[in-house]
Design a protein around this motif. Structure first.
Motif, PDB file in Angstrom:
ATOM      1  N   ASP A 162      42.288  80.295  19.601  1.00  0.00           N
ATOM      2  CA  ASP A 162      40.840  80.196  19.416  1.00  0.00           C
ATOM      3  C   ASP A 162      40.176  79.679  20.682  1.00  0.00           C
ATOM      4  OD1 ASP A 162      41.149  79.098  15.964  1.00  0.00           O
ATOM      5  OD2 ASP A 162      40.948  81.106  16.810  1.00  0.00           O
TER       6      ASP A 162
ATOM      7  N   ASP B  35      37.885  80.737  26.757  1.00  0.00           N
ATOM      8  CA  ASP B  35      38.944  81.220  25.877  1.00  0.00           C
ATOM      9  C   ASP B  35      40.269  81.095  26.623  1.00  0.00           C
ATOM     10  OD1 ASP B  35      39.528  84.325  24.017  1.00  0.00           O
ATOM     11  OD2 ASP B  35      40.422  82.341  23.901  1.00  0.00           O
TER      12      ASP B  35
ATOM     13  N   ARG C  44      29.841  74.934  18.768  1.00  0.00           N
ATOM     14  CA  ARG C  44      31.023  75.755  18.578  1.00  0.00           C
ATOM     15  C   ARG C  44      30.868  77.015  19.429  1.00  0.00           C
ATOM     16  NH1 ARG C  44      30.927  79.030  12.796  1.00  0.00           N
ATOM     17  NH2 ARG C  44      28.847  79.974  13.013  1.00  0.00           N
TER      18      ARG C  44
ATOM     19  N   SER D 258      32.225  81.249  20.302  1.00  0.00           N
ATOM     20  CA  SER D 258      32.821  82.500  19.831  1.00  0.00           C
ATOM     21  C   SER D 258      33.350  83.260  21.034  1.00  0.00           C
ATOM     22  CB  SER D 258      31.762  83.333  19.096  1.00  0.00           C
ATOM     23  OG  SER D 258      32.248  84.627  18.789  1.00  0.00           O
ATOM     24  N   ASP D 259      34.602  83.804  20.911  1.00  0.00           N
ATOM     25  CA  ASP D 259      35.172  84.525  22.052  1.00  0.00           C
ATOM     26  C   ASP D 259      34.938  86.031  21.920  1.00  0.00           C
ATOM     27  OD1 ASP D 259      38.651  84.207  20.940  1.00  0.00           O
ATOM     28  OD2 ASP D 259      37.047  85.517  20.247  1.00  0.00           O
TER      29      ASP D 259
ATOM     30  N   HIS E 203      36.536  85.511  17.474  1.00  0.00           N
ATOM     31  CA  HIS E 203      37.097  84.298  16.892  1.00  0.00           C
ATOM     32  C   HIS E 203      36.228  83.097  17.267  1.00  0.00           C
ATOM     33  CE1 HIS E 203      40.671  86.591  15.876  1.00  0.00           C
ATOM     34  NE2 HIS E 203      40.722  87.016  17.138  1.00  0.00           N
ATOM     35  N   TRP E 204      36.125  82.125  16.346  1.00  0.00           N
ATOM     36  CA  TRP E 204      35.290  80.947  16.546  1.00  0.00           C
ATOM     37  C   TRP E 204      36.159  79.715  16.744  1.00  0.00           C
ATOM     38  CZ3 TRP E 204      30.083  80.794  17.133  1.00  0.00           C
ATOM     39  CH2 TRP E 204      29.357  81.935  16.753  1.00  0.00           C
ATOM     40  N   SER E 205      35.705  78.820  17.574  1.00  0.00           N
ATOM     41  CA  SER E 205      36.296  77.481  17.636  1.00  0.00           C
ATOM     42  C   SER E 205      35.797  76.675  16.434  1.00  0.00           C
ATOM     43  CB  SER E 205      35.868  76.773  18.924  1.00  0.00           C
ATOM     44  OG  SER E 205      34.484  76.437  18.864  1.00  0.00           O
TER      45      SER E 205
END
Length: 318
Positions: free
Chosen positions: A20, A48, A134, A136-137, A141-143
């Motif tokens: 993530d 990322d 937070r 997003s890559d 996907h999210w942290s």
């Protein structure tokens, strides 16, 4: 271990690691306090790891040159924690570096604390707040959310007319559990949740005394006596102490912990964050108010002002 015997055909491609995205909040620092003269910063960095190091996905150093690598967006939220329940007062999404909670490009914009409303129109109020971020890559996907807390010490005069959903009734007392503008009625009920604070008579307040100063190890304490005829509740404290004591860890009332949120540097103006321990002092009763620090307590250099629900504010300097 590779075979020493030559083989025909291509070698297998190593499997790319996938993790993530990573996000860290650069500002504000956790536990910071801001007043009307300050500007509130909000900035994060994100990357990322499987873009930065696709072989091992190892983390890199703080504030790296790879800030933004593999990241689609960073989202920020600011919550006011003294509402009932917590109130979302600001949100911001940024698609490219720098990742700023109040927008910005080469440098992040800051927010003037003396503003009456947040950028989206929510009111600016005193109390503890939480900044969340937070990332997003590019794979969707999210942290997880990362959080820090900060305190706005702007006083009751900064209360706006905007009314957030589910907030408590405005209370112009040191509890600061408010947002809407109060309606003048000309009457009051002398309790901590009243619509106005009673003006105590001088005779009443002179019966509430702070005496005796003691220190031992990392602790200092005073005796508080209610010489009046009715029970009163301790609702706020302004406390200044020597910087050599370090940060303030917790406050105790008659041996029970009533506040343990921590305050890094003096002075502290504590009006929220109380625990469920009782802060009531009955007629004729003497209670002990104790403060605990990170380091051994100095013998002098303390200023203490208490606030009670009847409006009395006894003080002591030692």
């Amino acid at each position: 271990v590779p075979s020493k015997t030559p083989t025909s055909g291509s070698s297998p491609t190593p499997t790319k690691c996938l993790v993530d995205p990573f996000v860290e909040i650069l500002a504000p620092p956790d536990g910071a306090v801001y007043t009307l003269a300050d500007n509130l910063p909000a900035e994060a960095f994100a990357y990322d790891p499987d873009n930065v190091d696709p072989d091992t996905c190892q983390p890199i150093g703080v504030y790296p040159s790879d800030n933004g690598m593999g990241i689609n967006r960073v989202e920020f939220e600011i919550w006011w924690l003294d509402g009932v329940p917590d109130v979302l007062v600001h949100s911001q999404a940024q698609l490219s570096v720098k990742y700023c909670g109040f927008t910005g490009t080469t440098s992040c914009n800051t927010f003037p604390v003396n503003s009456s409303t947040w950028p989206g129109g929510a009111p600016v109020s005193s109390g503890w707040h939480k900044l969340k971020a937070r990332a997003s890559d590019d794979g969707g996907h999210w942290s997880g959310w990362l959080e820090v807390e900060f305190y706005l010490n702007i006083g009751p005069t900064a209360t706006p007319t905007y009314t957030p959903v589910n907030t408590a009734t405005y209370t112009p007392t040191p509890t600061h559990t408010s947002t809407p503008t109060p309606t003048a009625t000309g009457t009051y009920t002398p309790t901590p949740t009243s619509t106005s604070t009673p003006s105590p008579t001088p005779d009443t307040c002179t019966l509430i005394t702070v005496t005796g100063f003691n220190y031992s190890g990392n602790n200092v304490w005073w005796s508080v006596t209610n010489g009046g005829s009715t029970a009163i509740t301790f609702v706020g404290v302004y406390f200044d102490w020597p910087t050599a004591n370090g940060g303030l860890n917790h406050v105790k009332w008659d041996g029970g912990t009533i506040w343990d949120m921590g305050w890094s540097i003096p002075p502290a103006d504590i009006i929220t964050g109380w625990t469920m321990a009782s802060r009531v002092i009955n007629p004729g009763q003497t209670s002990q108010l104790e403060f605990s620090f990170d380091s051994p307590a100095e013998p002098t250099g303390y200023t203490l002002t208490l606030t009670f629900d009847n409006g009395c504010t006894p003080s002591k300097t030692d």
